[in-house]
Scaffold this active site. Structure first.
Site: not given
Ligand code: PGA
Length: 253
Positions: A11-13, A101, A170, A176
């Site tokens: 997931n590149w956001k 998300h 998640e 993060g």
């Molecule tokens: P992260 O993000 O791997 O940077 O913790 C996961 C996500 O938000 O899907």
């Protein structure tokens, strides 16, 4: 969706411009070169909407599938400035859609909106990755299962095709932050989620349940013993071909 398939979904956001395609080319080359990997694994990247069409064209019939990170909750077309519908995303070549998300839940996505996003995405022949997860306070107060159950039963319905649904567990406190759940907790939670899903869909096979939150090339080794986990939703580490490939390599070596 075969139950023993494993997913690596990046997931590149809000990351990526045209030239970032070189990251995907390297991942594609790696995945292609490995026959064993090809049989059992699926690699998906969800870039920002601006890149979906060009990336999906470039990787058509390759080993990377392209998905989107979100869509508008209603309708295919409408007077909704700045919004993009599931139909539009499918039309430019995406195959997957992330829904719910925590970034978007924080910005106002309700369960009713998420149900509608799931339905619109499935109607447009996209596979849905529905994100669920408890926050730090829920965890502290032992409300994780209650929260997860609510997030799932409020959104999914028996009429949806369970083969086109993937759940990404998640925990918000792990996204993060570098923090990951204890393997025994994660196992319990994954089994719990699968039980709810089997109940909703009245099937003996659960849809795939992924883990997401601070997955990297080092901590991945802690997850590989938990066979119930059907793959990973990877944020930060998916923006680097080296880090993403390390996760894959260290998972199945
Ligand atoms: P992260 O993000 O791997 O940077 O913790 C996961 C996500 O938000 O899907």
């Amino acid at each position: 969706m075969a139950n023993n398939m494993k997913y690596f979904i990046g997931n590149w956001k809000m990351f990526g411009v045209s030239k970032s395609i070189s990251i995907l080319s390297k991942i594609n080359k790696f995945v292609k070169s490995d026959k064993k990997f090809n049989k059992k694994y699926r690699t998906v990247i969800t870039p920002p909407n601006t890149l979906i069409e060009s990336y999906a064209k470039f990787f058509l019939n390759q080993k990377i599938s392209i998905g989107a990170q979100n869509c508008y909750h209603k309708d295919n077309y409408g007077a909704n400035t700045g919004s993009v519908s599931a139909l539009m995303i499918k039309n430019v070549g995406a195959q997957y859609m992330i829904v719910g998300h925590s970034d978007n839940r924080t910005e106002g996505d309700t369960d009713a909106m998420l149900k509608s996003k799931v339905e619109n995405s499935l109607n447009n022949k996209l596979k849905v990755i529905l994100c669920v997860g408890e926050n730090k306070i829920d965890k502290k107060k032992n409300r994780t299962f209650k929260v997860l159950k609510k997030q799932i039963v409020n959104v999914l319905e028996k009429k949806f095709n369970y083969k086109d649904v993937i759940i990404a567990y998640e925990p918000i406190w792990s996204i993060g932050t570098g923090k990951i759940p204890e393997p025994k907790d994660l196992l319990k939670t994954t089994i719990f989620i699968k039980k709810i899903l089997k109940n909703i869909f009245k099937t003996s096979n659960s849809p795939a349940v992924l883990y997401g939150g601070s997955v990297d090339g080092t901590n991945i080794s802690q997850f590989k013993r938990i066979n119930e986990i059907d793959g990973f939703l990877i944020g930060g580490a998916s923006k680097s071909d080296k880090k993403f490939i390390d996760i894959i390599k260290n998972y199945y070596k």
